[in-house]
Design a protein around this motif. Structure first.
Motif, PDB file in Angstrom:
ATOM      1  N   GLY A  41      11.241  35.659  64.171  1.00  0.00           N
ATOM      2  CA  GLY A  41      12.134  36.401  63.286  1.00  0.00           C
ATOM      3  C   GLY A  41      13.590  36.267  63.675  1.00  0.00           C
ATOM      4  N   LEU A  42      13.885  35.355  64.626  1.00  0.00           N
ATOM      5  CA  LEU A  42      15.251  35.134  65.090  1.00  0.00           C
ATOM      6  C   LEU A  42      15.831  33.882  64.436  1.00  0.00           C
ATOM      7  CD1 LEU A  42      14.698  35.874  68.905  1.00  0.00           C
ATOM      8  CD2 LEU A  42      15.549  37.449  67.141  1.00  0.00           C
ATOM      9  N   TYR A  43      17.091  33.589  64.771  1.00  0.00           N
ATOM     10  CA  TYR A  43      17.792  32.436  64.215  1.00  0.00           C
ATOM     11  C   TYR A  43      18.277  31.537  65.340  1.00  0.00           C
ATOM     12  CZ  TYR A  43      17.865  34.670  59.622  1.00  0.00           C
ATOM     13  OH  TYR A  43      17.499  35.242  58.429  1.00  0.00           O
ATOM     14  N   PHE A  44      18.051  30.238  65.177  1.00  0.00           N
ATOM     15  CA  PHE A  44      18.557  29.274  66.155  1.00  0.00           C
ATOM     16  C   PHE A  44      20.082  29.205  66.075  1.00  0.00           C
ATOM     17  CE2 PHE A  44      14.184  27.893  65.420  1.00  0.00           C
ATOM     18  CZ  PHE A  44      13.728  27.750  66.725  1.00  0.00           C
ATOM     19  N   HIS A  45      20.690  28.838  67.182  1.00  0.00           N
ATOM     20  CA  HIS A  45      22.148  28.827  67.267  1.00  0.00           C
ATOM     21  C   HIS A  45      22.760  27.850  66.282  1.00  0.00           C
ATOM     22  CE1 HIS A  45      25.906  28.207  70.075  1.00  0.00           C
ATOM     23  NE2 HIS A  45      26.232  28.630  68.885  1.00  0.00           N
ATOM     24  N   GLY A  46      22.196  26.637  66.191  1.00  0.00           N
ATOM     25  CA  GLY A  46      22.819  25.623  65.354  1.00  0.00           C
ATOM     26  C   GLY A  46      21.805  24.737  64.647  1.00  0.00           C
ATOM     27  N   TRP A  47      22.301  24.036  63.627  1.00  0.00           N
ATOM     28  CA  TRP A  47      21.505  23.090  62.851  1.00  0.00           C
ATOM     29  C   TRP A  47      22.367  21.883  62.535  1.00  0.00           C
ATOM     30  CZ3 TRP A  47      21.872  22.602  57.108  1.00  0.00           C
ATOM     31  CH2 TRP A  47      20.948  21.672  56.607  1.00  0.00           C
ATOM     32  N   ASP A  48      21.846  20.711  62.835  1.00  0.00           N
ATOM     33  CA  ASP A  48      22.529  19.459  62.515  1.00  0.00           C
ATOM     34  C   ASP A  48      21.778  18.798  61.365  1.00  0.00           C
ATOM     35  OD1 ASP A  48      23.778  17.002  62.416  1.00  0.00           O
ATOM     36  OD2 ASP A  48      22.854  16.245  64.260  1.00  0.00           O
ATOM     37  N   GLU A  49      22.386  18.820  60.190  1.00  0.00           N
ATOM     38  CA  GLU A  49      21.719  18.244  59.019  1.00  0.00           C
ATOM     39  C   GLU A  49      21.445  16.755  59.210  1.00  0.00           C
ATOM     40  OE1 GLU A  49      22.126  18.481  54.194  1.00  0.00           O
ATOM     41  OE2 GLU A  49      23.966  18.137  55.342  1.00  0.00           O
ATOM     42  N   SER A  50      22.304  16.064  59.942  1.00  0.00           N
ATOM     43  CA  SER A  50      22.121  14.632  60.145  1.00  0.00           C
ATOM     44  C   SER A  50      21.076  14.312  61.211  1.00  0.00           C
ATOM     45  CB  SER A  50      23.450  13.992  60.548  1.00  0.00           C
ATOM     46  OG  SER A  50      23.821  14.378  61.863  1.00  0.00           O
ATOM     47  N   LYS A  51      20.731  15.306  62.040  1.00  0.00           N
ATOM     48  CA  LYS A  51      19.743  15.150  63.118  1.00  0.00           C
ATOM     49  C   LYS A  51      20.147  14.078  64.121  1.00  0.00           C
ATOM     50  CE  LYS A  51      16.160  16.548  59.843  1.00  0.00           C
ATOM     51  NZ  LYS A  51      14.942  16.137  59.104  1.00  0.00           N
ATOM     52  N   GLN A  52      21.446  13.912  64.292  1.00  0.00           N
ATOM     53  CA  GLN A  52      21.967  12.888  65.190  1.00  0.00           C
ATOM     54  C   GLN A  52      22.344  13.433  66.562  1.00  0.00           C
ATOM     55  OE1 GLN A  52      22.078   9.486  64.319  1.00  0.00           O
ATOM     56  NE2 GLN A  52      20.824  10.384  62.692  1.00  0.00           N
ATOM     57  N   GLN A  53      22.616  14.731  66.656  1.00  0.00           N
ATOM     58  CA  GLN A  53      23.045  15.296  67.926  1.00  0.00           C
ATOM     59  C   GLN A  53      21.899  15.322  68.937  1.00  0.00           C
ATOM     60  OE1 GLN A  53      26.128  16.382  69.041  1.00  0.00           O
ATOM     61  NE2 GLN A  53      26.848  15.342  67.190  1.00  0.00           N
ATOM     62  N   ARG A  54      22.250  15.098  70.211  1.00  0.00           N
ATOM     63  CA  ARG A  54      21.227  15.120  71.261  1.00  0.00           C
ATOM     64  C   ARG A  54      20.585  16.493  71.383  1.00  0.00           C
ATOM     65  NH1 ARG A  54      25.163  12.620  74.633  1.00  0.00           N
ATOM     66  NH2 ARG A  54      24.926  14.253  76.221  1.00  0.00           N
ATOM     67  N   TRP A  55      21.354  17.547  71.013  1.00  0.00           N
ATOM     68  CA  TRP A  55      20.778  18.889  71.119  1.00  0.00           C
ATOM     69  C   TRP A  55      19.839  19.219  69.966  1.00  0.00           C
ATOM     70  CZ3 TRP A  55      21.977  21.519  66.777  1.00  0.00           C
ATOM     71  CH2 TRP A  55      23.214  21.310  66.160  1.00  0.00           C
ATOM     72  N   SER A  56      19.822  18.408  68.925  1.00  0.00           N
ATOM     73  CA  SER A  56      19.052  18.764  67.723  1.00  0.00           C
ATOM     74  C   SER A  56      17.645  18.174  67.756  1.00  0.00           C
ATOM     75  CB  SER A  56      19.788  18.286  66.470  1.00  0.00           C
ATOM     76  OG  SER A  56      19.826  16.876  66.409  1.00  0.00           O
ATOM     77  N   ASP A  57      16.698  18.944  67.257  1.00  0.00           N
ATOM     78  CA  ASP A  57      15.323  18.476  67.136  1.00  0.00           C
ATOM     79  C   ASP A  57      15.285  17.314  66.140  1.00  0.00           C
ATOM     80  OD1 ASP A  57      12.603  18.549  65.624  1.00  0.00           O
ATOM     81  OD2 ASP A  57      12.212  19.668  67.465  1.00  0.00           O
ATOM     82  N   PRO A  58      14.637  16.213  66.488  1.00  0.00           N
ATOM     83  CA  PRO A  58      14.649  15.052  65.583  1.00  0.00           C
ATOM     84  C   PRO A  58      13.952  15.291  64.249  1.00  0.00           C
ATOM     85  CG  PRO A  58      13.147  14.705  67.429  1.00  0.00           C
ATOM     86  CD  PRO A  58      13.932  15.932  67.731  1.00  0.00           C
ATOM     87  N   ASN A  59      13.106  16.308  64.180  1.00  0.00           N
ATOM     88  CA  ASN A  59      12.404  16.612  62.929  1.00  0.00           C
ATOM     89  C   ASN A  59      13.104  17.684  62.111  1.00  0.00           C
ATOM     90  OD1 ASN A  59      10.176  14.805  63.407  1.00  0.00           O
ATOM     91  ND2 ASN A  59       9.470  16.265  64.955  1.00  0.00           N
ATOM     92  N   THR A  60      13.617  18.723  62.785  1.00  0.00           N
ATOM     93  CA  THR A  60      14.211  19.857  62.075  1.00  0.00           C
ATOM     94  C   THR A  60      15.731  19.889  62.122  1.00  0.00           C
ATOM     95  OG1 THR A  60      14.178  21.306  64.014  1.00  0.00           O
ATOM     96  CG2 THR A  60      12.177  21.242  62.641  1.00  0.00           C
ATOM     97  N   GLY A  61      16.314  19.230  63.101  1.00  0.00           N
ATOM     98  CA  GLY A  61      17.762  19.300  63.300  1.00  0.00           C
ATOM     99  C   GLY A  61      18.223  20.552  64.013  1.00  0.00           C
ATOM    100  N   LEU A  62      17.300  21.401  64.430  1.00  0.00           N
ATOM    101  CA  LEU A  62      17.656  22.686  65.034  1.00  0.00           C
ATOM    102  C   LEU A  62      17.938  22.566  66.526  1.00  0.00           C
ATOM    103  CD1 LEU A  62      14.974  24.826  63.214  1.00  0.00           C
ATOM    104  CD2 LEU A  62      17.446  25.097  62.961  1.00  0.00           C
ATOM    105  N   SER A  63      18.821  23.436  67.008  1.00  0.00           N
ATOM    106  CA  SER A  63      19.039  23.548  68.446  1.00  0.00           C
ATOM    107  C   SER A  63      17.823  24.234  69.068  1.00  0.00           C
ATOM    108  CB  SER A  63      20.321  24.334  68.727  1.00  0.00           C
ATOM    109  OG  SER A  63      20.242  25.640  68.187  1.00  0.00           O
ATOM    110  N   PRO A  64      17.641  24.105  70.391  1.00  0.00           N
ATOM    111  CA  PRO A  64      16.372  24.544  70.976  1.00  0.00           C
ATOM    112  C   PRO A  64      16.223  26.023  71.292  1.00  0.00           C
ATOM    113  CG  PRO A  64      17.698  23.395  72.618  1.00  0.00           C
ATOM    114  CD  PRO A  64      18.427  23.262  71.314  1.00  0.00           C
ATOM    115  N   HIS A  65      17.310  26.808  71.268  1.00  0.00           N
ATOM    116  CA  HIS A  65      17.189  28.189  71.749  1.00  0.00           C
ATOM    117  C   HIS A  65      17.911  29.192  70.851  1.00  0.00           C
ATOM    118  CE1 HIS A  65      14.965  27.583  75.428  1.00  0.00           C
ATOM    119  NE2 HIS A  65      15.730  26.535  75.701  1.00  0.00           N
TER     120      HIS A  65
END
Length: 396
Positions: free
Chosen positions: A207-231
């Protein structure tokens, strides 16, 4: 110990408690706001010094604290608070309405938050330069880069990225601008920012929200499938919650997105209850991992959650029991984080100084280890401003 000595000790402790105005009683909350405002003004004799600044800067921390100080002026009528903020605006806004250190084409969403302080100053002074300065910041957001769904990028230097922090930086300013200038379509754009975050950054498991989202999924911090940051970072969630309750101050009562936004707030308010520290009632730096070594109770995110609970309940967006929960959490906050210094000023401890994602130097990977490694300091403006504002809310 003799009876006389014990009596003296009790009297001394009572006197110390009276001198330290951090009263848990609701009726003393305004005194808490005033003392914190006075303390921060003493620490920063010129408002441009806010956020430990060594030079002039137009940035969100200045706007956050000065917004709270303007609210103290509004509540008390004491012009020293208005004068403190006006002196900053007078220094930063040139006679032609341009703003020192601000360039709209940088497309830095953080810079927009401070524009909010210009509305009451313009209302009081009528100075045309403040109209121009407000319009400059509005113009930035007309052309600010966006994701394919319409969410603002956090900054031009962070392409395709949405951070929760950015929702507070632009949303309330734009909502107030829309009301002041009768720009009805802008309300829908502001609402979209909130609802699009729900679509992309929400985690149904917690029920929480991840800190960031990379629509391009190019950032090293982003999940390659969702683009979301890990925490989940508490302050970023706090920014999002505060943006919702502040935007709702201006969003028309009949706006079609209003029920959805209130539901988002209700959902998040309930989710956060699960992650409070049972002993102190506060929240951790990494919201859901209180059990992990190195995580710590963090004051900026905690006070933002309390602000959203209390204001949300007072406005009728949340169940009225959140007002009582918020009051209790406020008292717990005083006990955990607020202290009186030897010079009589008051401080807030255990503030995360900064956190972000990516960047060219010292890449921020969004890991647990990263979030707990950022410096911790006292009297960060991200705690001071919300503390003053929530103290004033409690004194309604």
């Amino acid at each position: 110990m003799s009876t006389m000595r014990l009596t003296k000790l009790i009297i001394m402790r009572m006197f110390m408690l009276m001198m330290c105005v951090w009263a848990s009683l609701e009726g003393m909350a305004q005194a808490n706001a005033i003392k914190m405002a006075d303390s921060d003004m003493k620490r920063n004799p010129e408002a441009w010094m806010i956020d430990f600044s060594k030079a002039l800067k137009w940035n969100y921390c200045h706007g956050l604290v000065m917004q709270s100080i303007l609210q103290v002026w509004d509540k008390t009528g004491n012009t020293k608070y208005y004068d403190y903020v006006y002196d900053y605006a007078d220094t930063m806004v040139n006679t032609d309405g341009t703003i020192k250190t601000y360039n709209a084409l940088d497309y830095n969403i953080d810079r927009v938050n401070t524009g909010k302080i210009l509305f009451p100053i313009l209302n009081k002074t009528g100075e045309q330069r403040f109209v121009t300065a407000i319009e400059l910041q509005r113009e930035q957001m007309r052309t600010h880069p966006r994701t394919s769904g319409g969410s603002f990028w956090h900054k031009k230097v962070y392409p395709h990225q949405v951070w929760l922090d950015g929702l507070y930086m632009a949303g309330p300013f734009l909502a107030q601008y829309a009301k002041e200038n009768n720009e009805q379509a802008l309300f829908t754009d502001v609402a979209l920012q909130i609802t699009d975050v729900r679509k992309h950054l929400y985690d149904p498991k917690t029920g929480l929200y991840f800190h960031g989202w990379d629509e391009s999924k190019q950032q090293r911090w982003s999940d390659p499938n969702t683009g979301l940051s890990p925490h989940f970072w508490s302050r970023s969630i706090g920014w999002y919650m505060m943006s919702i309750v502040d935007v709702l101050d201006f969003l028309p009562a009949n706006h079609t997105s209003r029920p959805e936004i209130i539901k988002i707030l209700q959902e998040l308010a309930a989710s956060l209850e699960k992650f409070r520290d049972p002993e102190t009632g506060m929240w951790y730096q990494v919201t859901d991992l209180g059990y992990r070594e190195g995580n710590y109770l963090e004051s900026t995110g905690s006070i933002m959650f309390i602000y959203a609970w209390i204001k949300g309940a007072q406005k009728g967006y949340l169940n009225e029991n959140y007002l009582e929960k918020g009051k209790k959490a406020y008292d717990q906050y005083l006990a955990q984080f607020v202290k009186t210094e030897e010079d009589g000023t008051c401080s807030i401890t255990d503030c995360c100084s900064v956190a972000g994602l990516g960047g060219e130097k010292n890449y921020r990977d969004g890991s647990f280890e990263y979030y707990i490694s950022e410096p911790i300091r006292d009297n960060d403006p991200k705690a001071v401003g919300p503390f003053i504002m929530v103290s004033l809310l409690l004194n309604r």
